[in-house]
Design an enzyme around this catalytic site. Structure first.
Site, mmCIF file in Angstrom:
data_model
loop_
_atom_site.group_PDB
_atom_site.id
_atom_site.type_symbol
_atom_site.label_atom_id
_atom_site.label_comp_id
_atom_site.label_asym_id
_atom_site.label_seq_id
_atom_site.Cartn_x
_atom_site.Cartn_y
_atom_site.Cartn_z
ATOM 1 C CG ASP A 61 -23.206 20.208 32.685
ATOM 2 O OD1 ASP A 61 -23.839 20.629 33.674
ATOM 3 O OD2 ASP A 61 -23.248 20.753 31.567
ATOM 4 C CB SER A 127 -26.714 33.652 48.800
ATOM 5 O OG SER A 127 -26.390 35.007 48.783
ATOM 6 C CE1 TYR A 152 -25.707 33.314 42.885
ATOM 7 C CE2 TYR A 152 -26.272 35.291 44.127
ATOM 8 C CZ TYR A 152 -25.630 34.071 44.042
ATOM 9 O OH TYR A 152 -24.932 33.605 45.125
ATOM 10 C CE LYS A 156 -26.699 30.533 45.308
ATOM 11 N NZ LYS A 156 -26.055 29.222 45.272
HETATM 12 C C1 WQD Z 1 -19.442 44.194 48.514
HETATM 13 C C2 WQD Z 1 -19.452 45.706 48.717
HETATM 14 C C3 WQD Z 1 -20.193 46.962 46.805
HETATM 15 C C4 WQD Z 1 -16.840 45.971 44.176
HETATM 16 C C5 WQD Z 1 -22.515 39.592 46.152
HETATM 17 C C6 WQD Z 1 -23.742 38.785 45.867
HETATM 18 C C7 WQD Z 1 -23.958 37.781 46.953
HETATM 19 C C8 WQD Z 1 -22.765 36.893 47.080
HETATM 20 C C9 WQD Z 1 -21.524 37.691 47.253
HETATM 21 C C10 WQD Z 1 -22.044 35.146 45.585
HETATM 22 C C11 WQD Z 1 -20.675 46.387 48.139
HETATM 23 C C12 WQD Z 1 -18.736 47.256 47.130
HETATM 24 C C13 WQD Z 1 -17.703 46.049 45.250
HETATM 25 C C14 WQD Z 1 -16.121 47.142 43.791
HETATM 26 C C15 WQD Z 1 -17.137 48.343 45.606
HETATM 27 N N1 WQD Z 1 -22.742 36.100 45.901
HETATM 28 N N2 WQD Z 1 -17.855 47.209 45.965
HETATM 29 N N3 WQD Z 1 -16.302 48.269 44.546
HETATM 30 O O1 WQD Z 1 -22.731 42.652 46.408
HETATM 31 O O2 WQD Z 1 -22.415 42.239 48.889
HETATM 32 O O3 WQD Z 1 -22.681 40.320 47.358
HETATM 33 O O4 WQD Z 1 -21.414 38.715 46.274
HETATM 34 O O5 WQD Z 1 -21.670 34.467 44.876
HETATM 35 O O6 WQD Z 1 -25.083 37.040 46.675
HETATM 36 O O7 WQD Z 1 -24.865 39.658 45.788
HETATM 37 O O8 WQD Z 1 -20.593 41.582 47.304
HETATM 38 O O9 WQD Z 1 -18.182 41.865 46.900
HETATM 39 O O10 WQD Z 1 -19.806 42.526 45.074
HETATM 40 O O11 WQD Z 1 -19.673 43.916 47.138
HETATM 41 O O12 WQD Z 1 -17.258 49.404 46.233
HETATM 42 O O13 WQD Z 1 -15.368 47.145 42.825
HETATM 43 O O14 WQD Z 1 -18.339 46.252 48.013
HETATM 44 O O15 WQD Z 1 -20.870 48.133 46.427
HETATM 45 O O16 WQD Z 1 -21.031 47.420 48.990
HETATM 46 P P1 WQD Z 1 -22.187 41.817 47.482
HETATM 47 P P2 WQD Z 1 -19.497 42.424 46.529
#
Ligand code: WQD
Length: 345
Positions: A61, A127, A152, A156
């Site tokens: 950890d 990120s 979060y 970063k």
């Molecule tokens: C992608 C798109 C959602 C789920 C996040 C973090 C980033 C990084 C990666 C890491 C968006 C859409 C999602 C669902 C949907 N972090 N969506 N239905 O938000 O771009 O990035 O993850 O650890 O820092 O912010 O990724 O995969 O959540 O979403 O329509 O059930 O998919 O609205 O447009 P995001 P995501």
């Protein structure tokens, strides 16, 4: 002599893929993880893929300063790649103290231990979230960092600043630290062997695990969050980057550090494809390449989502000699193969 790389958070999704690529590129890797958000599935997969049964694994950890120090004392670590962090945006809003404590605390301990034990190379897993809602797309490394929209994201940005300050403060001293910040866009997919991949706990927050779990029948229906965005098809656009491509970027970055090729003390690279893909395009590509129908519906926008963001990856292409190569179809086929592997199919 082989160089040794410590991968903190090395049993997780990105860490396990990076470990494979490092070993295949000829590095010794020490994997350390506190196992707070994963089990040994991926580490076992890494051993199978690489044919290496002797990869050192430490249950550490990094929030425990003495444990971090002991790790650097035990191994001759030439470079550290720091992944060990919490990563759920929504959870960070609900539990900010937990996020700041864990994500900042573990990185500070890594930096302190690296400095104390003569490890000069630190690569931080950052990120695209640091860009917030960009004014201009694609974003370059010089695009402004916007105020973070979640704890979060703030961690970063803060860890980026902590590494920059450390690089500046140690420049020209015997304890000099060089830093590389890799800003990932949206890592998706799985290793082509289907032996390692993403293992979300509970209901996935991210799009691709939600898609694969819906396709396998674990979830009833995918909600597409918003179809009234000002984009060509009304759904959000992202830069989905294959996890193996992303892992290879780390090998290029580590080699650049170790070979003394860096031209700045702290360098920053976007790790993306440069290709915007909408949620609907991704869903359609998944259905087509895997020959199945996905149950989905349109739902209200999700709070905090940016409309569109994708990378200008030309700096990484030119300086690191790295380029994303895999098609989104191949990546989605790999994600589906991994989900089926998990289901024993
Ligand atoms: C992608 C798109 C959602 C789920 C996040 C973090 C980033 C990084 C990666 C890491 C968006 C859409 C999602 C669902 C949907 N972090 N969506 N239905 O938000 O771009 O990035 O993850 O650890 O820092 O912010 O990724 O995969 O959540 O979403 O329509 O059930 O998919 O609205 O447009 P995001 P995501």
């Amino acid at each position: 002599m082989k160089k040794t790389v410590l991968v903190s958070g090395g049993a997780g999704f990105i860490g396990s893929h990076v470990t494979v690529e490092l070993i295949q590129a000829g590095y010794e890797v020490v994997v350390a993880d506190n196992m707070s958000n994963c089990d040994l599935t991926c580490f076992e997969g890494v051993k199978k893929i690489t044919g290496r049964d002797d990869i050192p694994f430490e249950k550490t950890d990094f929030c425990d300063a003495a444990a971090a120090d002991a790790l650097f004392a035990k191994y001759p670590i030439d470079a550290v790649i720091h992944f060990a962090a919490f990563k759920a945006v929504g959870e960070s809003v609900a539990k900010p103290v937990m996020y700041y404590k864990n994500n900042l605390g573990s990185f500070l301990n890594v930096l302190e231990a690296a400095g104390a034990h003569g490890c000069h190379n630190v690569l931080f897993s950052s990120s695209a979230t640091v860009y917030g809602e960009p004014d201009v797309v694609p974003v370059t490394e010089r695009s402004p960092r916007k105020p973070a929209t979640s704890p979060y994201g703030a961690t970063k940005q803060m860890c980026e600043d902590i590494l920059r300050d450390t690089v500046r403060a140690t420049a020209g001293t015997p304890g000099e630290i060089k830093g590389i910040l890799l800003r990932y866009f949206n890592p998706i997919g799985a290793h082509p062997s289907a032996l390692i991949g993403e293992l979300p706990r509970g209901v996935p927050n991210n799009l691709v695990p939600f898609i694969t779990q819906t396709a396998i029948g674990k979830r009833e229906c995918l909600s597409i969050f918003g179809n009234d965005y000002p984009t060509p098809d009304g759904t959000c656009q992202r830069d989905y980057i294959d996890i193996v491509d992303l892992a290879k970027a780390h090998v290029c970055a580590v080699a650049r550090m170790m070979d003394g090729k860096m031209t700045e003390g702290c360098e920053v690279y976007n790790i993306g494809t440069g290709r915007p893909v909408s949620v609907l395009e991704l869903v359609n590509a998944f259905q087509k390449v895997n020959g199945l129908k996905l149950n989905y519906r349109f739902a209200p926008r999700r709070e905090g989502d940016v409309t569109a963001i994708w990378a200008d990856p030309s700096l990484a292409n030119k300086v690191l000699g790295w380029k994303a190569g895999r098609s989104v179809e191949d990546t989605l086929a790999a994600a589906w193969a991994w989900e089926k592997h998990l289901a024993g199919k």
